[in-house]
Design a protein around this motif. Structure first.
Motif, PDB file in Angstrom:
ATOM      1  N   ARG A  62     -32.678 -31.635  39.361  1.00 42.68           N
ATOM      2  CA  ARG A  62     -32.822 -30.166  39.387  1.00 42.68           C
ATOM      3  C   ARG A  62     -34.165 -29.709  38.822  1.00 42.68           C
ATOM      4  N   ASP A  63     -34.823 -30.578  38.060  1.00 44.61           N
ATOM      5  CA  ASP A  63     -36.129 -30.252  37.467  1.00 44.61           C
ATOM      6  C   ASP A  63     -37.278 -30.900  38.225  1.00 44.61           C
ATOM      7  N   GLY A  64     -37.017 -31.215  39.491  1.00 45.33           N
ATOM      8  CA  GLY A  64     -38.085 -31.816  40.295  1.00 45.33           C
ATOM      9  C   GLY A  64     -38.058 -33.336  40.269  1.00 45.33           C
ATOM     10  N   GLY A  65     -36.917 -33.880  39.973  1.00 46.27           N
ATOM     11  CA  GLY A  65     -36.764 -35.331  39.881  1.00 46.27           C
ATOM     12  C   GLY A  65     -36.839 -36.025  41.221  1.00 46.27           C
ATOM     13  N   TYR A  66     -35.866 -36.833  41.542  1.00 44.89           N
ATOM     14  CA  TYR A  66     -35.948 -37.754  42.660  1.00 44.89           C
ATOM     15  C   TYR A  66     -35.151 -37.344  43.893  1.00 44.89           C
ATOM     16  N   GLU A  67     -34.812 -36.080  44.015  1.00 43.02           N
ATOM     17  CA  GLU A  67     -33.996 -35.644  45.137  1.00 43.02           C
ATOM     18  C   GLU A  67     -34.635 -35.987  46.488  1.00 43.02           C
ATOM     19  N   GLU A  68     -35.936 -35.704  46.646  1.00 45.91           N
ATOM     20  CA  GLU A  68     -36.601 -36.010  47.913  1.00 45.91           C
ATOM     21  C   GLU A  68     -36.595 -37.514  48.188  1.00 45.91           C
ATOM     22  N   LEU A  69     -36.752 -38.302  47.146  1.00 46.37           N
ATOM     23  CA  LEU A  69     -36.779 -39.754  47.304  1.00 46.37           C
ATOM     24  C   LEU A  69     -35.454 -40.277  47.850  1.00 46.37           C
ATOM     25  N   VAL A  70     -34.347 -39.821  47.304  1.00 44.53           N
ATOM     26  CA  VAL A  70     -33.052 -40.374  47.699  1.00 44.53           C
ATOM     27  C   VAL A  70     -32.504 -39.793  48.999  1.00 44.53           C
ATOM     28  N   THR A  71     -33.199 -38.825  49.572  1.00 39.56           N
ATOM     29  CA  THR A  71     -32.728 -38.281  50.847  1.00 39.56           C
ATOM     30  C   THR A  71     -33.273 -39.053  52.045  1.00 39.56           C
ATOM     31  N   THR A  72     -34.160 -40.017  51.815  1.00 47.39           N
ATOM     32  CA  THR A  72     -34.711 -40.815  52.917  1.00 47.39           C
ATOM     33  C   THR A  72     -34.215 -42.250  52.829  1.00 47.39           C
ATOM     34  N   THR A  73     -34.195 -42.919  53.955  1.00 47.07           N
ATOM     35  CA  THR A  73     -33.792 -44.329  53.974  1.00 47.07           C
ATOM     36  C   THR A  73     -34.728 -45.160  53.112  1.00 47.07           C
ATOM     37  N   ARG A  74     -36.022 -44.940  53.284  1.00 47.10           N
ATOM     38  CA  ARG A  74     -36.994 -45.692  52.483  1.00 47.10           C
ATOM     39  C   ARG A  74     -36.794 -45.415  50.991  1.00 47.10           C
ATOM     40  N   GLY A  75     -36.569 -44.161  50.644  1.00 43.93           N
ATOM     41  CA  GLY A  75     -36.369 -43.798  49.246  1.00 43.93           C
ATOM     42  C   GLY A  75     -35.147 -44.470  48.643  1.00 43.93           C
ATOM     43  N   ARG A  76     -34.077 -44.508  49.421  1.00 39.84           N
ATOM     44  CA  ARG A  76     -32.864 -45.181  48.917  1.00 39.84           C
ATOM     45  C   ARG A  76     -33.134 -46.669  48.711  1.00 39.84           C
ATOM     46  N   VAL A  93     -36.002 -47.981  47.924  1.00 36.89           N
ATOM     47  CA  VAL A  93     -36.810 -48.066  46.701  1.00 36.89           C
ATOM     48  C   VAL A  93     -35.903 -48.016  45.473  1.00 36.89           C
ATOM     49  N   CYS A  94     -34.936 -47.097  45.483  1.00 36.76           N
ATOM     50  CA  CYS A  94     -34.009 -46.977  44.348  1.00 36.76           C
ATOM     51  C   CYS A  94     -33.163 -48.232  44.180  1.00 36.76           C
ATOM     52  N   ILE A  95     -32.653 -48.753  45.274  1.00 36.01           N
ATOM     53  CA  ILE A  95     -31.849 -49.981  45.202  1.00 36.01           C
ATOM     54  C   ILE A  95     -32.692 -51.114  44.635  1.00 36.01           C
ATOM     55  N   ARG A  96     -33.925 -51.247  45.125  1.00 41.11           N
ATOM     56  CA  ARG A  96     -34.801 -52.322  44.624  1.00 41.11           C
ATOM     57  C   ARG A  96     -35.084 -52.130  43.138  1.00 41.11           C
ATOM     58  N   TRP A  97     -35.311 -50.858  42.724  1.00 38.62           N
ATOM     59  CA  TRP A  97     -35.584 -50.592  41.314  1.00 38.62           C
ATOM     60  C   TRP A  97     -34.415 -51.056  40.442  1.00 38.62           C
ATOM     61  N   TRP A  98     -33.178 -50.669  40.852  1.00 43.17           N
ATOM     62  CA  TRP A  98     -32.005 -51.056  40.061  1.00 43.17           C
ATOM     63  C   TRP A  98     -31.819 -52.566  40.035  1.00 43.17           C
ATOM     64  N   ARG A  99     -32.027 -53.234  41.163  1.00 41.53           N
ATOM     65  CA  ARG A  99     -31.918 -54.699  41.173  1.00 41.53           C
ATOM     66  C   ARG A  99     -32.912 -55.321  40.214  1.00 41.53           C
ATOM     67  N   ARG A 100     -34.169 -54.832  40.256  1.00 44.16           N
ATOM     68  CA  ARG A 100     -35.189 -55.370  39.369  1.00 44.16           C
ATOM     69  C   ARG A 100     -34.870 -55.068  37.911  1.00 44.16           C
ATOM     70  N   ALA A 101     -34.403 -53.862  37.626  1.00 42.58           N
ATOM     71  CA  ALA A 101     -34.084 -53.475  36.255  1.00 42.58           C
ATOM     72  C   ALA A 101     -32.959 -54.343  35.695  1.00 42.58           C
ATOM     73  N   LEU A 102     -31.895 -54.520  36.469  1.00 38.37           N
ATOM     74  CA  LEU A 102     -30.766 -55.325  35.995  1.00 38.37           C
ATOM     75  C   LEU A 102     -31.140 -56.796  35.885  1.00 38.37           C
ATOM     76  N   ALA A 103     -31.955 -57.299  36.802  1.00 39.75           N
ATOM     77  CA  ALA A 103     -32.408 -58.692  36.719  1.00 39.75           C
ATOM     78  C   ALA A 103     -33.303 -58.897  35.499  1.00 39.75           C
ATOM     79  N   ALA A 104     -34.141 -57.909  35.190  1.00 37.65           N
ATOM     80  CA  ALA A 104     -35.008 -58.014  34.018  1.00 37.65           C
ATOM     81  C   ALA A 104     -34.184 -58.055  32.739  1.00 37.65           C
ATOM     82  N   ILE A 105     -33.170 -57.237  32.675  1.00 33.20           N
ATOM     83  CA  ILE A 105     -32.306 -57.235  31.494  1.00 33.20           C
ATOM     84  C   ILE A 105     -31.659 -58.603  31.330  1.00 33.20           C
ATOM     85  N   GLU A 106     -31.124 -59.146  32.418  1.00 32.33           N
ATOM     86  CA  GLU A 106     -30.473 -60.457  32.362  1.00 32.33           C
ATOM     87  C   GLU A 106     -31.476 -61.535  31.971  1.00 32.33           C
ATOM     88  N   ARG A 107     -32.650 -61.496  32.567  1.00 34.80           N
ATOM     89  CA  ARG A 107     -33.665 -62.531  32.330  1.00 34.80           C
ATOM     90  C   ARG A 107     -34.249 -62.438  30.925  1.00 34.80           C
TER      91      ARG A 107
END
Length: 84
Positions: free
Chosen positions: A45-59, A61-75
């Motif tokens: 609502r404050d100008g965050g990631y709404e535009e990003l998640v409305t596109t296939t490419r953006g989604r 990117v988000c999926i890849r970010w979460w995979r990398r974040a969770l893998a980094a935590i595990e590693r």
């Protein structure tokens, strides 16, 4: 959902253990000289990631970010802090 398989379940002690484990991990992560993926801090609502998640490419990117974040935590989490 919580499953206790018929065993007595003490929610406060489970919650406290979870808070302690999280606190230990955060303390370690903040003191470690490692680069973790950054967590977005601006609400949609404050100008965050709404535009990003409305596109296939953006989604993707988000999926890849979460995979990398969770893998980094595990590693990067030291074995002593893992619940194995």
């Amino acid at each position: 959902m919580l499953w206790n398989h018929g065993r007595p379940f003490d929610l406060p002690s489970h919650a406290e253990r979870a808070r302690q484990a999280h606190s230990m991990w955060l303390t370690w992560a903040l003191e470690a000289d490692l680069e973790f993926p950054r967590i977005p801090t601006q609400a949609v609502r404050d100008g965050g990631y709404e535009e990003l998640v409305t596109t296939t490419r953006g989604r993707r990117v988000c999926i890849r970010w979460w995979r990398r974040a969770l893998a980094a935590i595990e590693r990067l989490t030291p074995p002593a802090l893992k619940d194995d």
